[in-house]
Design an enzyme around this catalytic site. Structure first.
Site, mmCIF file in Angstrom:
data_model
loop_
_atom_site.group_PDB
_atom_site.id
_atom_site.type_symbol
_atom_site.label_atom_id
_atom_site.label_comp_id
_atom_site.label_asym_id
_atom_site.label_seq_id
_atom_site.Cartn_x
_atom_site.Cartn_y
_atom_site.Cartn_z
ATOM 1 C CB THR A 1 -90.555 60.116 45.923
ATOM 2 O OG1 THR A 1 -91.922 60.518 46.046
ATOM 3 C CG2 THR A 1 -90.502 58.626 45.638
ATOM 4 C CE LYS B 1 -95.039 58.957 45.229
ATOM 5 N NZ LYS B 1 -94.366 60.246 45.386
ATOM 6 C CE LYS C 1 -86.515 60.914 42.668
ATOM 7 N NZ LYS C 1 -87.537 61.132 43.732
#
Length: 294
Positions: free
Chosen positions: A98, A173, A241
């Site tokens: 990701t 995502k 993150k």
């Protein structure tokens, strides 16, 4: 299909199981991980261990990566000893980390300039999805390249979808992570309320997890919370993150996401309590402290 030799970089919580499925399916595989011991289970299954990403790239027809942060992705793909400088023309590169949509586009452009093909293919489903080969895989890149890699994706996942050009997998995502952020807060606060009210967590999940409040988070991570299991299926530090990437992309689109910003701050507070290496359900532990319940 022409993609016979597999390279795999990143053998952590997710990558170990995902790569293992390809080895079990009979693909010759070269692997690399910054901590070599974490690749040993795959070597025991028949993979060849390589000393660097460059060595993996040189030995492979297709290279999969699933590492930690965008900076790791950039180093692995664009660095001096990285994939693009060392792979053969025609090699297919698949980043399943990701990461940043803009970085995915940059990698695709540089791969194309070197005569290679790149897909961004982040996944959802956590450690269970990786172990059971039931991941959702969201892919950005050219359709003909996607079609060539699809048989391999189908070995690792249950729902595989090309979402558009380079970067589209990462954008999808981000949509996934924004939704999970909200449902995780709901899961944690619901179970905090249940405990303060003297209820049994599992009994509550049995009921609300089968009605309108049903979600993957309550039925899977809620059960882990009830057991006191905070082992990572997905690390808090990685979720922070991901939320940061989504907020950065949202700012670039002049889009306000106040709910996501709030959840990110809650997780940063959990990180400040030293919980960053717990699974995302570790937010419950942070909220116990805040409410004087631990």
């Amino acid at each position: 299909m022409g993609l016979k030799k597999i390279g795999w970089i990143g053998t952590g919580v997710m990558g170990k199981s995902m790569c293992g499925h390809l080895i079990t399916a009979g693909y010759p595989t070269a692997v690399y991980n910054r901590t070599p011991e974490r690749a040993k289970p795959l070597v025991d299954m028949g993979a060849t261990y390589c000393a660097s990403p460059a060595e993996v790239a040189a030995a492979s027809d297709i290279v999969f990566t699933i590492v930690g942060f965008p900076a790791d992705v950039e180093e692995v793909y664009l660095g001096e000893n990285g994939i693009i400088r060392n792979a053969r023309p025609g090699t297919v590169l698949v980043d399943m980390t990701t990461s940043s949509p803009s970085l995915a586009s940059t990698i695709a452009a540089q791969a194309a300039a070197a005569g290679m093909h790149a897909l961004d293919a982040p996944v959802s489903g956590g450690d269970l999805g990786a172990r059971n080969a039931t991941l959702a895989i969201m892919v950005g890149g050219e359709k003909d390249v996607f079609d060539r890699v699809l048989p391999l994706f189908n070995i690792m996942g249950k729902t595989v979808q090309r979402m558009g050009p380079a970067g589209a997998g990462q954008h999808t995502k981000m949509c996934n992570q924004i939704l999970i952020a909200g449902t995780m807060v709901g899961t944690v606060e619901s179970l905090l309320y249940a405990v303060r009210a003297g209820m049994d967590m599992d009994a509550v999940i049995d009921v609300i997890g089968s009605g309108a409040a049903s979600s993957w988070s309550i039925n899977n991570l809620g059960r882990r919370i009830a057991k006191g299991d905070y082992d990572p299926g997905f690390y808090i530090k990685h979720f922070i993150k991901d939320m940061g990437i989504a907020l950065q992309e949202a700012r670039a689109m002049n889009l306000s996401l106040p709910g996501l910003a709030l959840v990110q701050q809650l997780y940063i507070a959990a990180q400040a309590q030293g919980l960053e290496n717990m699974g995302t359900q570790g937010l419950y532990r942070a909220c116990l402290t805040v409410n004087g319940m631990e």
